[in-house]
Design a protein around this motif. Structure first.
Motif, short mmCIF file in Angstrom:
data_model
loop_
_atom_site.label_atom_id
_atom_site.label_comp_id
_atom_site.label_asym_id
_atom_site.label_seq_id
_atom_site.Cartn_x
_atom_site.Cartn_y
_atom_site.Cartn_z
N ASN A 136 0.82 -1.21 0.00
CA ASN A 136 0.00 0.00 0.00
C ASN A 136 0.86 1.27 0.00
O ASN A 136 0.56 2.24 -0.70
N THR A 137 1.93 1.24 0.80
CA THR A 137 2.82 2.41 0.86
C THR A 137 3.51 2.63 -0.48
O THR A 137 3.58 3.76 -0.99
N SER A 141 1.19 4.05 -3.02
CA SER A 141 0.88 5.46 -2.79
C SER A 141 1.95 6.38 -3.38
O SER A 141 1.66 7.53 -3.73
N PHE A 142 3.18 5.86 -3.48
CA PHE A 142 4.27 6.65 -4.06
C PHE A 142 4.50 6.32 -5.54
O PHE A 142 5.41 6.88 -6.17
N ARG A 175 1.91 -0.84 -8.78
CA ARG A 175 0.54 -0.66 -9.24
C ARG A 175 -0.18 -2.00 -9.10
O ARG A 175 0.46 -3.06 -9.03
#
Length: 266
Positions: free
Chosen positions: A42-43, A46-47, A51
């Protein structure tokens, strides 16, 4: 720091797998708690470093290209390769690539694509198994056999076609022949119908710091069976080595890759 190590390990694992992986697969193969892997993914998403597909599987994300581009911009050999082509002018008749050794991969840091289609698109930041690619084998051939065996202790795990070495002993023999003759051959080991001739690039200390390859549609090799393309790869590698300060015996070569003129053929 452990979280950074885990995140980089996860990215490296996905990069080497070259296919989407589910959360369960990543958890199992990385031997980490599912909650930790879920949080890392997830982290990283987010960056933009990961994907996710509609089925939930994870892939490397587009943000990694900014890292590849930053690496390339600071790589002297890539800068000299691009300067070499700026001096020569025009586009090459055949695709010419430059890679550096990154673990067991050939990492492509510069590409001069030709107008002639070969059925394979090379891009900066692309990785291929070094033991399959022409530029990769040119670099591996400069390593001691024991170092090659250690590097591929896990075996030759990736196959892209039906051709190429299947075990490390066969690869060591192929690399010995490559070193003896001074150039490598990729005979449809990366893509069916595509072959390449590769040569090592040396720096001022005598170390092989990169490899170049001229890539050709095999059906268009011509009567000389690729001799001129082999000579082109050797010429580019030698000219680039000279630009890096290597002590190369003999006359300074011109870049012999035939140039394709605008609106016609060379």
């Amino acid at each position: 720091m452990p979280a950074v190590t885990r995140a980089l390990t996860l990215l490296d694992h996905l990069a080497h797998q070259r296919e989407p992986m589910s959360l369960a697969q990543l958890t199992s193969e990385l031997a980490l708690p599912k909650s930790s892997v879920h949080g890392l993914c997830n982290t990283l998403m987010s960056f933009g470093y990961l994907r996710r597909q509609p089925d939930g599987a994870f892939l490397i994300g587009p943000r990694v290209m900014s890292l590849a581009e930053a690496f390339v911009s600071g790589t002297d050999v890539a800068q000299e390769f691009n300067a070499l082509w700026a001096d020569a002018g025009g586009a090459p008749e055949e695709t010419v690539v430059l890679s550096v050794l990154s673990g067991t991969d050939a990492l492509y840091v510069a590409v001069r694509n030709s107008a002639r289609p070969i059925g394979l698109a090379f891009n900066v930041g692309m990785r291929l198994p070094a033991y399959l690619s022409g530029s990769g084998k040119a670099m591996l051939a400069q390593l001691p056999p024991d170092e090659v065996r250690k590097l591929f202790a896990a075996g030759l795990l990736t196959r892209l076609t039906r051709k190429g070495a299947r075990e490390v002993g066969g690869l060591v023999k192929e690399l010995a022949l490559t070193r003896k003759r001074g150039y490598s051959i990729d005979d449809e080991t990366v893509r069916e119908g595509v072959c390449s001739f590769g040569a090592p690039v040396f720096d001022a200390s005598g170390l092989a710091v990169a490899g170049v390859a001229v890539c050709i549609n095999k059906a268009l090799l011509g009567a000389d069976r690729g001799d001129r393309h082999r000579d082109a790869a050797l010429s580019v590698a030698r000219a680039l080595s000279l630009r890096l300060g290597a002590d190369v015996v003999g006359p300074v070569p011109a870049v012999k890759v035939r140039q394709r003129k605008a609106g016609g053929h060379a």
